[in-house]
Design an enzyme around this catalytic site. Structure first.
Site, PDB file in Angstrom:
ATOM      1  N   LYS A   4       0.855  -1.201   0.000  1.00 40.21           N
ATOM      2  CA  LYS A   4       0.000   0.000   0.000  1.00 40.21           C
ATOM      3  C   LYS A   4       0.886   1.244   0.000  1.00 40.21           C
ATOM      4  O   LYS A   4       1.909   1.297   0.700  1.00 40.21           O
ATOM      5  CB  LYS A   4      -0.905  -0.028   1.236  1.00 40.21           C
ATOM      6  CG  LYS A   4      -2.014   1.025   1.248  1.00 40.21           C
ATOM      7  CD  LYS A   4      -2.907   0.831   2.489  1.00 40.21           C
ATOM      8  CE  LYS A   4      -4.086   1.808   2.528  1.00 40.21           C
ATOM      9  NZ  LYS A   4      -4.961   1.572   3.704  1.00 40.21           N
TER      10      LYS A   4
ATOM     11  N   SER B  71      -9.869   1.512   2.478  1.00 37.49           N
ATOM     12  CA  SER B  71      -8.946   2.321   1.718  1.00 37.49           C
ATOM     13  C   SER B  71      -7.865   1.528   1.000  1.00 37.49           C
ATOM     14  O   SER B  71      -7.224   2.057   0.102  1.00 37.49           O
ATOM     15  CB  SER B  71      -8.279   3.335   2.657  1.00 37.49           C
ATOM     16  OG  SER B  71      -7.479   2.674   3.611  1.00 37.49           O
TER      17      SER B  71
ATOM     18  N   SER C  53     -10.334  -0.940   6.613  1.00 34.51           N
ATOM     19  CA  SER C  53      -9.659  -0.688   5.334  1.00 34.51           C
ATOM     20  C   SER C  53      -8.899  -1.864   4.729  1.00 34.51           C
ATOM     21  O   SER C  53      -8.430  -1.780   3.602  1.00 34.51           O
ATOM     22  CB  SER C  53      -8.700   0.497   5.473  1.00 34.51           C
ATOM     23  OG  SER C  53      -9.425   1.705   5.456  1.00 34.51           O
TER      24      SER C  53
END
Ligand SMILES: [Mg+2]
Ligand SMILES: [Zn+2]
Lengths: 472, 96, 466
Positions: free
Chosen positions: A68, A143, A167
């Site tokens: 990420k 996310s 997330s």
């Protein structure tokens, strides 16, 4: 080549270690797929060769990984999905990423995300939304949407993300993969660009539970650079269980009824049936304060975020707006650099902490947090795990919720109570609704990851979810 | 409902320069979110409940007073938008 | 109406650790700008603070030494505001649960002691080099993150002079503790003052102002005096005192309102989620207690066993002279009380205890105690020692200051003086013992001060049969 794509990461690593698969071949296969990405799953892809410094004889077998964007990676763009960090290449690497590399996983790509992990759809990225590989008109969740979409689409063998209010688990559910949010403190937060420090926790997004266990095993452990990191009191075992005999599952009434889409509920009920067949007892129970989770979460997380995001001021890194005076330098840099959701949450958090409001908002939210944690404490007296649908609905259409922040926030309804209590939870794919993946969530007491992984493994085998359609 | 003045005050505290549109929009959106959030008021008197600011039950995580190498200055400055005389240049506080 | 100033001090001291409060960077002492930084103290995204154990240790030492209550569980808070010298947009400090509460030093009660991190340094560019004249500044983060203890007193001071004296006592105490360099000129000791004025004897406090930037003891005294004068003039002319922060300009000696860092001061304090609570364990407390040097109060108690209270306190609160006294006692066979008298004599003559070696003073005390030198000539010897050093016995020999012995003809001198003063003898015999003094003067003159007063006294009485 389709056989390579069909391998889980653990299987691919096994072959590399056994000498049946050349590490460079595996790297090039996924590099070329990642470079050809048309989901906008990445913010950066390594165009070069397999990094030689990574030793494939480690437990992760040289299998490339997607990370990420918000994990600081030395010399590699690490922008947390925000324009305010455009082009930022940190001088150091996050502890968790360093551990992955040491265990034999080379970083292939940085994955797209909602700006500073603020969102449930990856539409809040400063670098454009990521598309869901199951249906490109829909969001992958967020996310960690880039990581979820990339794994589901077979653009990377596995990936890591972060979970603050859901997330990891929610995008995993919406993309039909596995996502584990570990106990707060199990994995170091050092080098993770912070959203809400008391909630943020890194974890794996993978094709199956075994891959998740492998990544978790590599990342877990205390870190002298993170005062809140504890590691796990026992070694992480690779899951073996094939049944759920003696396991007591609690079905939280508050999180599995009202507001959940019928198709999601149907899949949930079906999975409970499978669990019973595997030997589990299933009983409904109450988490009376869980319905207040969203309210507490949307006070605590923005409050911490408003402070965590104060450092983006155009002085030490990131772009700076033209300004002759200091105040304008701050306000213009931040106005231009932050997207709408980041600003909204900064505003909300600043308000919640401001003079005269602290007790009614932030202070009270911290008490609700205590009550939610106590609900779970009580649950563990009777149950091994609490299970819920991961997300109230399947992947929604791009743009359908951006105009209504509250509707977007309510997506986290089933996933926020766990981080508020600091406990671990996993989401595994448990079927389709309207042709889109649905997730099943298993939450357990702090540090019960080994047991959660075992239970998830047994269910996964029995469910037999097929995610290959997304990789086509 | 958040008033325009409240929105501007919070924006100023947070060092955000909002456009007219944003002032309008955030005022409405935040009010709606706050309406939902204020449901925690329904829980009544919580004076007996301890607030949770840390979920980890540890104390005294301390570091020995042992120096670790600092970064070379070029490293410290490499991402800065405006560098002068070995430091980060900013408009002076107090300058108009 | 008689007015009375009320003053409280807020002191920041840099702790003498090796590394910063929350990262491993070494503390900076004038290095090139931005050479003592790391991701943590530069507030780089993703970095996290870890508390320096030594800073906590020093904080505990200060609290124990000053009689504070140590919080069983204290936490750090974030103090949020924007300023370029603040890398993270917040300062990690303590708020509602400081490490130490209460306590006392001398006559002044302490409100609290808490730990926090220092800000970076802003170097203002431009011709004038002053804030308002330049358009750009350079931030140097070397100082950013240096451990600080903030010490806040109760408003127990009532004059600038008293404030200055007390601050010096604090400085000496902290230096003795070894927790800080406490150097005001170098910025390791910084002092702000809250000043208000009220009718003498009133129990309520007047409106206070906060004075900043008084970076020397002299400026502290001048700044407070200027503010007391300003407030007194306002009150006497019936105008209100406005609560504000004032900046002391050492060049003009004037105070001017400081433009506030944030127009609306709202620091939005909340518990620092990146740090865990500090709950001093028995071991931590014992380690801090063991590291304490003997402190003024304990020292005074010990000295009072052999010395009068005033002298005991004098040495206890002035460790330079206390240490000197102890060294001299160790070198001397004389009684501590006798040594103390001579240390006091020396202190009246010398700026520093280093002027005369304790061993040399000890020898002088022995000479006097052995009556080799009279007390009066002992002072002359001490004058010589302060002026040019040297061994007391050698000075006595060189300047012929030795006391008269038994076979010195002192009895003859006494007899002669008695014969020369029949009227005085008459008065003594008449019962006026005080008149004896009139015989002492001439005898001392005759013996050049070398006669022992007690011996002279004895001889007079013997001769006159009184
Ligand atoms: Mg302070
Ligand atoms: Zn540092």
């Amino acid at each position: 080549m389709s056989t390579l794509l069909d391998l889980t990461a653990a299987e691919a690593g096994e072959r590399v270690r056994a000498g049946d698969l050349e590490r460079g071949e595996l790297w090039r296969f996924y590099r070329d797929r990642a470079l050809a990405d048309d989901l906008n799953a990445f913010t950066w892809v390594c165009e070069g060769d397999d990094p030689e410094a990574i030793d494939p004889s480690g437990p992760l077998g040289g299998v490339p990984i997607g990370v990420k964007d918000l994990f600081c990676t030395e010399g590699v763009p690490s922008q947390a999905g925000s324009r305010i960090l455009e082009g930022y290449r940190p001088p150091y690497t996050a502890t968790s990423v360093e551990r992955l590399m040491r265990a034999g996983a080379p970083v292939l790509a940085k994955t797209n995300q909602d700006e500073f992990a603020m969102g449930s759809s990856t539409e809040n990225s400063g670098y454009g939304p990521t598309l869901n590989p199951w249906d490109r008109t829909r969001v992958p969740g967020g996310s960690s949407g880039g990581s979820a979409a990339a794994v589901a689409a077979g653009l990377v063998p596995w990936a890591i993300g972060t979970d603050t209010g859901g997330s990891i688990r929610q995008p995993a559910a919406l993309c039909g993969i596995v996502g584990l949010k570990p106990t707060y403190g199990a994995i170091s937060r050092y080098g993770m660009i912070a959203f809400a420090s008391s909630l943020d926790q890194a974890g794996p997004l993978t094709r199956d539970v075994t891959d998740a266990a492998l990544l978790f095993q590599a990342m877990v452990g205390p870190d002298p650079c993170d005062s809140t990191s504890l590691g796990l009191p026992e070694p992480v075992r690779l899951p073996q269980a094939t049944d759920l005999r003696g396991i007591r599952l609690g079905v939280a009434e508050e999180l599995s009824g009202e507001g959940i889409e019928p198709g999601v509920l149907a899949a949930f009920q079906q999975t409970l049936g499978i669990a019973r067949e595997l030997g589990a007892t299933v009983e409904t129970m109450r988490l009376p304060h869980a319905p207040h989770g969203i309210a507490a979460y949307y006070l605590i997380a923005p409050a911490e975020a408003s402070s965590n995001l104060a450092r983006y001021d155009g002085v030490r890194y990131g772009p700076r707006a033209d300004a002759v005076d200091l105040l304008t330098m701050y306000t213009k840099t931040r106005e231009e650099g932050f997207g709408a959701e980041a600003k909204r949450r900064i505003m909300l958090g600043t308000y919640a902490l401001s003079s005269g409001y602290y007790d009614a908002y932030y202070g009270r939210a911290q008490k609700v947090r205590t009550l939610i944690a106590q609900d779970f404490q009580k649950a563990w007296e009777r149950f091994d795990f609490v299970v819920t649908p991961t997300s109230p609905g399947v992947a929604f259409e791009l743009g359908s919720k951006t105009a209504d922040p509250l509707a977007m926030y309510l997506n986290d309804y089933c996933t926020v109570p766990m981080p508020l209590a600091g406990i671990p939870a996993i989401s595994i794919p448990n079927g389709l609704s309207e042709g889109l993946p649905v997730g099943f969530q298993i939450a357990g007491p702090a540090f019960s990851e080994n047991r959660i992984l075992d239970a998830a493994h047994a269910l996964e085998k029995a469910i037999g979810f097929d995610g290959s359609a997304a990789r086509a | 409902m958040l008033s325009r003045d409240q929105v501007l005050h919070v924006a100023k505290l947070a060092r955000l320069e909002l456009t007219e549109d944003e002032i309008e929009r955030f005022g409405g959106e935040l009010s709606k979110v706050l309406d939902h959030i204020e449901k925690i008021g329904e829980l009544g008197d919580l004076s007996d409940v301890e607030p949770t600011s840390h979920v980890v039950a540890v104390e005294n995580v301390l570091r020995d007073d042992e120096p670790r190498p600092s970064m070379p200055r070029e490293r410290a400055l490499e991402s800065a938008p405006d560098v002068a005389q070995g430091g980060f240049r900013v408009p002076s506080p107090g300058a108009a | 109406m008689k007015l009375e100033p009320v003053i409280g001090l807020e002191i920041h001291v840099q702790l003498a650790t090796r590394t910063k409060m929350f990262c491993g960077c070494e503390l900076s002492f004038g290095e090139e700008p931005n050479t003592r930084t790391c991701p943590v103290c530069l507030g780089m995204p993703g970095s996290l603070p870890v508390t320096n154990a030594k800073a906590i240790h020093f904080g505990l030492m200060m609290g124990l030494a000053l009689g504070s209550e140590i919080a069983p569980r204290s936490i750090f808070h974030r103090k949020n505001y924007f300023y370029p010298d603040l890398a993270k947009g917040y300062q990690i400090s303590q708020y509602d649960i400081p490490l130490c509460s209460g306590g006392r030093l001398g006559d002044v009660r302490l409100h609290r002691i808490h730990l926090e991190e220092d800000a970076a340094k802003l170097v203002h560019l431009g011709e004038s080099g002053r804030i308002h004249g330049s358009d750009a500044s350079i931030v140097d983060y070397n100082r950013g993150g240096t451990p600080l203890a903030e010490i806040v007193t109760e408003p127990d001071l009532h004059s600038a002079e008293q404030a200055r004296e007390w601050l010096n006592l604090l400085r000496v105490t902290l230096r003795q503790l070894g927790v800080s360099d406490v150097n005001m000129e170098e910025g390791s000791l910084r002092c702000d003052a809250n000043v208000s004025v009220r009718p003498a004897g009133s129990a309520t406090l007047g409106t206070k102002t906060e004075l900043k930037n008084m970076n020397s003891f002299r400026f502290l005294e001048r700044g407070i005096n200027a503010e007391i004068e300003r407030q007194t003039a306002l009150i006497e002319s019936g105008e209100p005192v406005v609560q504000e922060t004032l900046h002391f300009d050492p060049v003009s000696g004037r105070l001017s309102p400081l433009r506030s860092k944030e127009e609306a001061h709202d620091y939005r304090y909340f518990p620092e989620p990146d740090l865990v609570p500090v709950a001093p364990t028995e071991e931590m407390l014992a380690a801090a207690r063991d590291a304490l040097p003997e402190l003024p109060a304990a020292r005074a108690e010990r000295y009072e066993r052999t010395l009068p209270t005033d002298t005991a306190r004098l040495f206890a609160f002035d460790p330079e002279w206390g240490d000197y006294f102890e060294a001299a006692v160790a070198e001397s066979s004389a009684e501590p009380r006798a040594v103390a008298n001579w240390v006091t004599e020396l202190r009246g003559r010398a700026d520093s205890a280093a002027t005369v070696e304790p061993a040399a003073l000890a020898r002088l005390v022995e000479l006097v105690e052995a009556r080799t030198v009279t007390a009066g000539n002992g002072r002359v010897v001490l004058d010589r020692m302060v002026a040019g050093g040297g061994d007391p016995a050698a000075i006595v020999a060189r300047e012929d200051l030795g006391a008269l012995g038994d076979d010195s003809g002192l009895a003859d001198i006494v007899a002669r003086v008695i014969d020369d003063n029949p009227d005085v003898v008459e008065r003594i015999r008449g019962g006026n013992a005080k008149a004896m003094g009139a015989l002492m003067g001439p005898i001392m003159r005759e013996t050049k001060g070398k006669a022992d007063g007690g011996e002279v006294n004895r001889l007079i009485r013997e001769k006159l049969g009184v």
